[in-house]
Design an enzyme around this catalytic site. Structure first.
Site, PDB file in Angstrom:
ATOM      1  N   GLU A 177     138.840 107.809  75.298  1.00 49.15           N
ATOM      2  CA  GLU A 177     137.392 108.039  75.462  1.00 49.15           C
ATOM      3  C   GLU A 177     136.574 107.575  74.257  1.00 49.15           C
ATOM      4  OE1 GLU A 177     134.111 111.542  76.526  1.00 49.15           O
ATOM      5  OE2 GLU A 177     136.111 112.115  75.883  1.00 49.15           O
ATOM      6  N   LYS A 214     137.762 107.023  79.797  1.00 50.48           N
ATOM      7  CA  LYS A 214     136.556 107.826  80.053  1.00 50.48           C
ATOM      8  C   LYS A 214     135.426 107.208  79.247  1.00 50.48           C
ATOM      9  CE  LYS A 214     134.628 112.489  80.020  1.00 50.48           C
ATOM     10  NZ  LYS A 214     134.876 113.921  80.206  1.00 50.48           N
TER      11      LYS A 214
END
Length: 295
Positions: A177, A214
């Site tokens: 992420e 993400k």
């Protein structure tokens, strides 16, 4: 749910991933939004107890439905806590059919060169061992990119994949992420630089080294199509990044194959003083709207 089943659900299932992983720093804010003021707790232990009650209420709600929710990201404290006498991850997997993930980062380092790297994680191996004992499927860790500085963006992505490989070696699936700050004046440029770095790493992964990504919802719709279609990527999920539910859902709809992993957008209308019927109805409407945007 066996790991193979969980892999299938995350890869091909319809729905989104619920982020229930606010940690130390953001917990008071999450509680305040839920209608629990800071005066309601005297120390960290009481604070985590209250937040576990909030998460338990969300997870046990009939609106927290596997038909719409593929997975849920937990905070370490939540993983080590129980719901109805069962560890949270087992409750999610066995009672709900929802795949459990764990947030493993220790927070962000101070901003330098327009990015925030992850703080060191000296206890990561120990945590991954516990995650395996607690039947966690995958992990999540966050960095932040604020400026289009090529070297700094490369450093962020390098760090993410380096730790990602440690997580893969422990038998878990990492959610990589590197969040691009939605308020960055150079957001689009940051996204292009970051995408190139991510692709570079994906192309160098071994045949069993699967990852998830993400990312902030890109300024340019479908910018991440190549990442979504990459054979080493199980799924690409989007964070709401501070957008309201409505705005995040609208932006998400413009991106094919990108699904949500929202935290604030999931719980923004929930309140500790709601009756169960009110609470479940609000949660159901948030779940449905995020689901619609994800498919």
């Amino acid at each position: 749910m066996q790991q193979k089943e969980q892999f299938e659900k995350i890869k091909n299932g319809k729905g989104f991933i619920a982020a229930l992983d606010q940690s130390g720093g953001s917990t008071p804010k999450a509680l305040a939004a839920y209608g629990v003021p800071e005066t309601a707790f005297n120390n960290e232990e009481e604070m985590f107890d209250l937040v576990h009650k909030m998460r338990t209420r969300i997870i046990t709600s009939p609106a927290f439905d596997p038909e719409y929710i593929l997975g849920a990201i937990l905070f370490e404290q939540t993983m080590d806590s129980k719901i109805e006498g069962i560890y949270t991850a087992d409750y999610l997997a066995e009672k709900k059919g929802i795949v459990p993930f764990l947030k493993v980062d220790k927070g962000l380092a101070d901003e330098s060169n327009g990015v925030q790297m992850m703080k060191p994680m000296p206890d990561l191996d120990e945590l991954l061992k516990r995650a395996n004992e607690r039947n966690i499927f995958g992990t999540k860790m966050r960095s932040v990119i604020k400026q289009a500085n090529p070297e700094a963006i490369k450093a962020v992505v390098d760090q993410q994949f380096e730790v990602g490989k440690q997580i893969i070696a422990a038998g878990l699936v990492p959610i990589i992420e590197p969040e691009v700050d939605i308020h960055s004046p150079e957001k689009e440029k940051c996204e292009e630089l970051m995408k190139a770095e991510i692709l570079d790493h994906l192309n160098n992964l071994g045949e069993d080294e699967f990852v998830m990504l993400k990312l902030s919802i890109p300024t340019k719709a479908n910018l991440y199509k190549e990442l979504i279609d990459h054979p080493m990527v199980i799924r690409v999920v989007a964070l709401s990044g501070g957008y309201s539910t409505e705005e995040a859902n609208e932006k998400l709809k413009a991106n094919d194959g990108l699904i949500a992993s929202f935290s604030r957008a999931l719980s923004q209308d929930l309140n500790v003083n709601q009756t169960d019927d009110e609470f479940n109805a609000k949660l159901k409407s948030a779940v449905k709207s995020i689901y619609e945007a994800s498919i």
